[in-house]
Motif scaffolding. Sequence first.
Motif, PDB file in Angstrom:
ATOM      1  N   GLU A  92       0.831  -1.190   0.000  1.00 22.13           N
ATOM      2  CA  GLU A  92       0.000   0.000   0.000  1.00 22.13           C
ATOM      3  C   GLU A  92       0.870   1.247   0.000  1.00 22.13           C
ATOM      4  OE1 GLU A  92      -3.357  -0.012   2.683  1.00 22.13           O
ATOM      5  OE2 GLU A  92      -3.007  -2.116   3.063  1.00 22.13           O
ATOM      6  N   GLN A  93       0.400   2.261  -0.685  1.00 24.75           N
ATOM      7  CA  GLN A  93       1.153   3.505  -0.771  1.00 24.75           C
ATOM      8  C   GLN A  93       1.112   4.267   0.550  1.00 24.75           C
ATOM      9  OE1 GLN A  93      -0.666   5.215  -4.375  1.00 24.75           O
ATOM     10  NE2 GLN A  93       1.422   5.232  -5.198  1.00 24.75           N
ATOM     11  N   GLU A  94       2.211   4.913   0.835  1.00 27.26           N
ATOM     12  CA  GLU A  94       2.321   5.723   2.042  1.00 27.26           C
ATOM     13  C   GLU A  94       2.659   7.153   1.646  1.00 27.26           C
ATOM     14  OE1 GLU A  94       5.323   3.776   4.323  1.00 27.26           O
ATOM     15  OE2 GLU A  94       4.172   1.914   4.519  1.00 27.26           O
ATOM     16  N   ARG A 101      -2.073   6.071   2.335  1.00 26.14           N
ATOM     17  CA  ARG A 101      -2.797   6.968   1.432  1.00 26.14           C
ATOM     18  C   ARG A 101      -4.310   6.815   1.573  1.00 26.14           C
ATOM     19  NH1 ARG A 101      -1.253   9.983  -2.647  1.00 26.14           N
ATOM     20  NH2 ARG A 101       0.825   9.039  -2.725  1.00 26.14           N
TER      21      ARG A 101
END
Length: 200
Positions: A2-4, A127
């Motif tokens: 997952e994007q941070e 995100r």
Amino acid sequence: MEQEVKLEIVGLVYNQSVVNTYGLVMREADGIRRFSVMIGEPEAQSIALKMNNKVLARPLTHDLIKNVLLTLHAELKKVLIYDLVNEIFYSELYLETAEGKKFVIDARTSDAVALAVRIECPIYIKREILDIVGAEVESEEFERKTSYTLAELEKASAEEMRLLSAEELDEFLTQAVNEEKYELAVTLRNVLEQKKSKDQ
């Protein structure tokens, strides 16, 4: 994976609806979205002291944790706000030892941020959570000072004064008396006495 999104601290705002709490205002490093995390007064003071480069005679809890990590040769690589449940943010500390062992430790967001500002490690949020809580704000309407000159302090509320350390309050009190600003001196004395009684 997952994007941070990397975050920056904007400032601290006194919470008018819940006594002894502050809003820790944060924004995405490469954007204009902001959000606020409700934290307690001790954690707010701890963050404010470090942001204003104030050093106390004895270490606060977050200073102690930093010293323990240094002594054990462990590095805080990052803080991640990874979940939001019932308006409460959940965070993790990502640690790595000198031998390369990695650990992820659950932490309150207020404690995680207070430790991150001391160690100067990055703070991230998933995100998908920022997409929920982030609000686009181009002005500086949420920013609130956490350090003051005596003249600026005259316009501050007692709640904002409580973010200052006892040592700072004592210094301002002496200065206010010397400059015959007695109304401010009374407010400072009351805030200082309340702070000292809480610490006993």
